[in-house]
Design a protein around this motif. Structure first.
Motif, PDB file in Angstrom:
ATOM      1  N   ARG B 398       0.868  -1.059  -0.161  1.00  0.00           N
ATOM      2  CA  ARG B 398       0.381  -0.464   0.824  1.00  0.00           C
ATOM      3  C   ARG B 398       0.405   1.431   0.186  1.00  0.00           C
ATOM      4  N   GLU B 399       2.326   1.029   0.656  1.00  0.00           N
ATOM      5  CA  GLU B 399       2.585   2.377   1.407  1.00  0.00           C
ATOM      6  C   GLU B 399       3.402   2.550  -0.405  1.00  0.00           C
ATOM      7  N   ALA B 400       3.668   1.603  -1.047  1.00  0.00           N
ATOM      8  CA  ALA B 400       4.730   1.798  -2.566  1.00  0.00           C
ATOM      9  C   ALA B 400       3.308   2.200  -3.556  1.00  0.00           C
ATOM     10  N   GLN B 401       2.305   2.337  -3.339  1.00  0.00           N
ATOM     11  CA  GLN B 401       1.147   2.540  -4.166  1.00  0.00           C
ATOM     12  C   GLN B 401       0.694   3.977  -3.922  1.00  0.00           C
ATOM     13  N   THR B 402       0.841   4.447  -2.603  1.00  0.00           N
ATOM     14  CA  THR B 402       0.966   5.618  -1.968  1.00  0.00           C
ATOM     15  C   THR B 402       1.661   6.499  -2.671  1.00  0.00           C
ATOM     16  N   LEU B 403       2.815   5.847  -2.743  1.00  0.00           N
ATOM     17  CA  LEU B 403       4.559   6.646  -3.515  1.00  0.00           C
ATOM     18  C   LEU B 403       4.062   7.032  -4.436  1.00  0.00           C
ATOM     19  N   ALA B 404       3.547   5.870  -5.083  1.00  0.00           N
ATOM     20  CA  ALA B 404       3.610   5.647  -6.542  1.00  0.00           C
ATOM     21  C   ALA B 404       2.608   6.752  -6.837  1.00  0.00           C
ATOM     22  N   LYS B 405       1.305   7.064  -6.484  1.00  0.00           N
ATOM     23  CA  LYS B 405       0.506   8.094  -6.760  1.00  0.00           C
ATOM     24  C   LYS B 405       0.815   9.439  -6.259  1.00  0.00           C
ATOM     25  N   LEU B 406       1.505   9.696  -5.375  1.00  0.00           N
ATOM     26  CA  LEU B 406       1.735  10.843  -4.911  1.00  0.00           C
ATOM     27  C   LEU B 406       2.277  11.841  -5.791  1.00  0.00           C
ATOM     28  N   THR B 407       3.523  10.504  -6.347  1.00  0.00           N
ATOM     29  CA  THR B 407       5.148  11.224  -6.811  1.00  0.00           C
ATOM     30  C   THR B 407       5.712  10.999  -8.179  1.00  0.00           C
ATOM     31  N   ASP B 408       4.543   9.712  -9.157  1.00  0.00           N
ATOM     32  CA  ASP B 408       4.361   9.352 -10.288  1.00  0.00           C
ATOM     33  C   ASP B 408       5.546   8.323 -10.606  1.00  0.00           C
ATOM     34  N   TRP B 409       6.200   8.640  -9.428  1.00  0.00           N
ATOM     35  CA  TRP B 409       7.638   7.462  -9.613  1.00  0.00           C
ATOM     36  C   TRP B 409       7.083   6.147 -10.527  1.00  0.00           C
ATOM     37  N   ASN B 410       7.953   5.909 -10.740  1.00  0.00           N
ATOM     38  CA  ASN B 410       7.806   4.092 -11.630  1.00  0.00           C
ATOM     39  C   ASN B 410       7.427   2.818  -9.978  1.00  0.00           C
ATOM     40  N   LEU B 411       6.501   2.322 -10.684  1.00  0.00           N
ATOM     41  CA  LEU B 411       5.855   1.616  -8.783  1.00  0.00           C
ATOM     42  C   LEU B 411       7.127   0.569  -8.893  1.00  0.00           C
ATOM     43  N   GLU B 412       7.423  -0.481 -10.273  1.00  0.00           N
ATOM     44  CA  GLU B 412       8.386  -1.474  -9.821  1.00  0.00           C
ATOM     45  C   GLU B 412       9.842  -1.176  -9.411  1.00  0.00           C
ATOM     46  N   GLU B 413       9.828   0.038  -9.557  1.00  0.00           N
ATOM     47  CA  GLU B 413      11.232   0.438  -8.936  1.00  0.00           C
ATOM     48  C   GLU B 413      11.118   1.054  -7.637  1.00  0.00           C
ATOM     49  N   ILE B 414       9.719   1.721  -7.177  1.00  0.00           N
ATOM     50  CA  ILE B 414       9.720   2.010  -6.378  1.00  0.00           C
ATOM     51  C   ILE B 414       9.592   1.100  -5.180  1.00  0.00           C
ATOM     52  N   ARG B 415       8.977  -0.462  -6.211  1.00  0.00           N
ATOM     53  CA  ARG B 415       9.253  -2.038  -5.053  1.00  0.00           C
ATOM     54  C   ARG B 415      10.409  -2.733  -5.162  1.00  0.00           C
ATOM     55  N   SER B 416      11.495  -1.932  -5.865  1.00  0.00           N
ATOM     56  CA  SER B 416      12.514  -2.438  -6.102  1.00  0.00           C
ATOM     57  C   SER B 416      13.318  -2.060  -4.788  1.00  0.00           C
ATOM     58  N   LYS B 417      13.195  -1.100  -4.114  1.00  0.00           N
ATOM     59  CA  LYS B 417      13.428  -0.719  -3.235  1.00  0.00           C
ATOM     60  C   LYS B 417      13.136  -0.406  -1.988  1.00  0.00           C
ATOM     61  N   ILE B 418      11.986  -1.313  -1.957  1.00  0.00           N
ATOM     62  CA  ILE B 418      11.421  -1.298  -0.352  1.00  0.00           C
ATOM     63  C   ILE B 418      12.104  -2.634   0.452  1.00  0.00           C
ATOM     64  N   ASP B 419      12.091  -2.792   1.393  1.00  0.00           N
ATOM     65  CA  ASP B 419      12.650  -4.148   1.855  1.00  0.00           C
ATOM     66  C   ASP B 419      11.348  -4.998   2.246  1.00  0.00           C
ATOM     67  N   PHE B 420      11.172  -5.750   1.709  1.00  0.00           N
ATOM     68  CA  PHE B 420       9.694  -6.628   1.556  1.00  0.00           C
ATOM     69  C   PHE B 420       9.469  -7.401   2.941  1.00  0.00           C
ATOM     70  N   ILE B 421       9.273  -7.740   3.926  1.00  0.00           N
ATOM     71  CA  ILE B 421       8.863  -8.306   4.785  1.00  0.00           C
ATOM     72  C   ILE B 421       8.697 -10.183   4.795  1.00  0.00           C
ATOM     73  N   GLU B 422       9.492 -10.789   5.061  1.00  0.00           N
ATOM     74  CA  GLU B 422       9.480 -11.905   4.653  1.00  0.00           C
ATOM     75  C   GLU B 422       7.831 -12.428   5.058  1.00  0.00           C
ATOM     76  N   ALA B 423       6.909 -12.869   4.028  1.00  0.00           N
ATOM     77  CA  ALA B 423       5.491 -13.211   4.190  1.00  0.00           C
ATOM     78  C   ALA B 423       5.206 -14.765   4.338  1.00  0.00           C
ATOM     79  N   LYS B 424       5.420 -14.983   5.324  1.00  0.00           N
ATOM     80  CA  LYS B 424       4.768 -17.362   4.620  1.00  0.00           C
ATOM     81  C   LYS B 424       3.199 -16.989   4.825  1.00  0.00           C
ATOM     82  N   PRO B 425       2.859 -17.520   3.568  1.00  0.00           N
ATOM     83  CA  PRO B 425       0.917 -17.790   3.548  1.00  0.00           C
ATOM     84  C   PRO B 425       0.362 -18.419   4.646  1.00  0.00           C
TER      85      PRO B 425
END
Lengths: 294, 434
Positions: B398-425
């Motif tokens: 959600r944070e990535a999408q918010t950032l993309a919406k606010l800045t028009d930065w590329n969503l994929e690039e934003i995602r690549s910069k995020i240190d996603f937490i490991e989530a086991k289903p």
């Protein structure tokens, strides 16, 4: 019947402007304030209608108001419904224009607006626009009310929307002359001033494309019940308002100039109606050709 | 044409003499210099403290050229005496900027196995602070009303009858004024404004031992609450930024001839923005500015100056408020100062009119506030681990999408910069039986 009265259109249009403003214009209006405005208007309208009817009922004949007497239930019903429409319009008008951070101020504006209609009358015609009276009253009486002239901005599609919908109402009530004369005279005065000062055309355009100015000219200035009845007097009346607005705005630097101008010039309605006589406006006659009440 | 102009002028003058108390008032001006280069004022900061008709206006400039070439012309409402002009402490603008700047707030998730506790850390995005002969006179219609020196500045207060005369006077007296000045000066002369002309007195400047020019503050009384920005456009190349700190005893101050719009705020954005907050804010501001068709002023802060939450800087004390021009507080009274920070980005086309303000009773608080939430990355030894990880991962998305919406930065690039937490289903059967 809904939409049988020009006021129903006005209610729809003003309500849609309110939603538009809240959704797209970043207003800080809270639902409680809209509720306070509409509720205070409606309650004041109902209680004063009931009270005055009660007082008049005791003293036959009815103050020489020349009303058509019908059965009391029918009479009260038509009075109440007609009055409610007007009260809702005043409430919506206040919600659109008046800003405050106290519900009491909003409620006070609503009560005074409607009360002015009942008590400030000459020959059974009120001469203040209720919403305008309410706004000026709380601007004077309280220190927590204000009006935001910049709230609509100057985007062209809002202007088109206002002109389009304003046109529908004006066509129905036949008061387009007042808006047109006001806008032409005001635009002319501003053009002269700009020309004299040496400002370029853009400044003039910017001044006139204010959404608030247009909304005022198309919806507030044209209340057919409180403005002069005859066309010639309406023209003079509109010119006077344009002139006073121009002076207050550009030489006394009052940002709410249009509201003060309408307030000061409103009592002239009485004089205008004496000089130029014409049939009084009636909402019901307008739509259904049935003579009932206000 | 000329006759018509004279006729209209005389009618209006007659009407003016009889009806109107005071002529229009205006403020803020343009740089004039003897050099051609570095003549741009692209960001300026102004403090306006106002109560009733009394105004203290402090102007900080971002002049970037040679000091000896600096000069400024500002229309002022009245002839100012020496005691109405003062040098402001340059730090006071930095203090106000720091206090009111959009801020980044940082929260750390605690171990989901424990009760949540937040540690708050504030970071602010301050804008880069900006530092920035008698017979002949008569012939030109220019009168030197006052002449004095304040601090490092030599100041003249001029009144003029014609813009041509003023332009020639300024040129003859060594001020190189921009092309097109005449047209812009004309309306101010017609409104009977005076011109505040300041240039640097080099001897005084050496003595003050300040490296940069200090802000000038002036005090005056006028019913008109406005800030002229038109003159400033002459030096400018393209868009200019103006930060106005408005101080009032009652509530928020808003523009009356343009819309005042709140900057997007209170949004959760990815962790990495902490390291590029300036970049983020600039990009987001530009996007919001374009979205509003470049014709609005942005509200970045509106707060009572007695407190702040979270504080990006300590609230100003009484002495600092005085330096900022606040004249209505007294030692025994409650500190009633409300600050409104407006950020205006303008060009000649989008802001054709000078800024007009009004004070309102609006005491609603607003701040540009951006939230970062650091996930808990230690080992989690309880049943809530999976649930927490999954919720956090969704939040990061959600944070990535918010950032993309606010800045028009590329969503994929934003995602690549995020240190996603490991989530086991979470096993599907757990949803029904746990």
């Amino acid at each position: 019947m809904f939409l049988s009265d020009a006021r129903d259109y006005q209610i729809l249009i003003l309500a849609s402007f309110l939603f538009l403003g809240i959704l797209t214009r970043d207003w800080t209006v809270q639902p409680q304030f809209i509720f306070a405005a509409i509720a205070s208007c409606v309650l004041t309208q109902l209680s004063l209608t009931f009270f005055l009817d009660f007082v008049k009922g005791k003293k036959e004949p009815d103050f020489g108001l020349n009303r058509v007497r019908v059965k009391s239930y029918q009479k009260f019903r038509s009075l109440a419904i007609g009055g409610l429409r007007s009260a809702a319009i005043t409430g919506l008008g206040l919600s659109l224009l008046l800003r405050t951070n106290d519900y009491n101020t909003m409620a006070l504006a609503g009560c005074l607006a409607i009360a002015s209609k009942f008590f400030l009358r000459v020959e059974n015609k009120h001469f203040f626009n209720p919403a305008n009276f309410g706004i000026i009253a709380v601007l004077i009486l309280t220190n927590n009310a204000w009006v935001s002239p910049g709230q609509w901005g100057t985007d062209w599609w809002y202007l088109l929307l206002f002109i389009g919908l304003g046109g529908i109402i004006l066509k129905k009530v036949g008061r387009w002359d007042t808006s047109a004369v006001f806008l032409i005279v005001y635009a002319g005065l501003e053009a002269l001033r700009n020309f004299w000062l040496g400002w370029d055309l853009q400044v003039w355009q910017h001044q006139l494309s204010s959404g608030s100015l247009l909304l005022f000219a198309l919806f507030m200035l044209t209340d057919p019940r409180s403005i002069p009845n005859a066309r010639s007097s309406r023209i003079i009346w509109a010119i006077a308002i344009a002139l006073v607005t121009f002076i207050l705005r550009d030489y006394f630097y009052i940002s709410t100039a249009i509201f003060w101008a309408l307030f000061f010039i409103s009592p002239l309605t009485i004089l205008c109606d004496r000089i130029w006589q014409a049939p009084r406006f009636n909402w019901q006659i307008l739509e259904s050709k049935k003579l009932i009440y206000w | 044409m000329k006759a018509l102009q004279i006729l209209i002028s005389s009618i209006l003058i007659v009407v003016g003499v009889f009806c109107f108390a005071e002529p229009a008032r205006a403020f803020c001006g343009f740089y004039v210099a003897k050099a051609d280069s570095n003549l741009y004022n692209q960001a300026s900061q102004v403090i306006i403290a106002r109560d009733g008709n009394r105004t203290v206006l402090t102007m900080a400039n971002d002049y970037q050229g040679e000091i000896e070439d600096f000069a400024i012309v500002v229309p002022v409402p009245v002839v100012l005496k020496k005691e109405q002009v003062n040098i402001a402490n340059p730090k006071i603008i930095q203090r106000l900027d720091g206090f009111s700047a959009p801020r980044l707030v940082e929260y750390h998730d605690s171990n989901p196995c424990q009760v949540y506790r937040y540690r708050t850390l504030e970071k602010q995005a301050t804008m880069e602070s900006a530092e920035a002969d008698s017979a002949r006179n008569n012939a030109l219609g220019v009168t030197v009303e006052e002449k004095f020196t304040v601090g490092e500045y030599d100041i003249l207060i001029l009144s003029a009858k014609e813009s041509d005369g003023l332009e020639i006077w300024l040129r003859e007296n060594g001020y190189k004024i921009p092309e097109g000045a005449r047209e812009l000066l004309h309306p101010y002369i017609r409104q009977n404004l005076k011109f505040f002309v300041a240039k640097v007195n080099l001897k005084q400047f050496d003595r003050t031992s300040f490296n940069a020019l200090r802000p000038l503050a002036i005090a005056y009384e006028s019913p008109k609450f406005m800030l002229p920005i038109r003159l400033g456009m002459m030096n400018a190349k393209g868009e200019q930024d103006l930060l106005v700190y408005l101080l009032s005893p009652q509530g928020q101050i808003e523009l009356t001839n343009y819309r005042t719009v709140k900057i997007p705020s209170n949004v959760e954005i990815p962790e990495f923005v902490e390291n590029e907050f300036s970049d983020f804010y600039k990009t987001m501001f530009q996007k919001a500015y374009e979205k509003e068709n470049k014709r609005v002023a942005f509200l970045e802060y509106a707060w009572n100056m007695a407190n702040c939450d979270p504080c990006s800087a300590q609230p100003l004390n009484r002495e600092e408020l005085k330096q900022a021009g606040v004249f209505w507080t007294s030692p025994n009274r409650f500190q009633n100062v409300f600050i409104t920070r407006l950020h205006v980005r303008y060009t000649r086309d989008t802001f054709p009119e000078d800024l007009s303000f009004q004070q309102t009773a609006n005491t609603q608080l607003f701040q540009g506030r951006y939230i970062i939430r650091h996930p808990y990355r230690e080992e989690i030894n309880c049943d809530r681990a999976r649930e927490y990880q999954q919720a956090t991962r969704q939040r990061q998305e959600r944070e990535a999408q918010t950032l993309a919406k606010l800045t028009d930065w590329n969503l994929e690039e934003i995602r690549s910069k995020i240190d996603f937490i490991e989530a086991k289903p979470i096993p599907w059967w757990r949803r029904i039986w746990n």
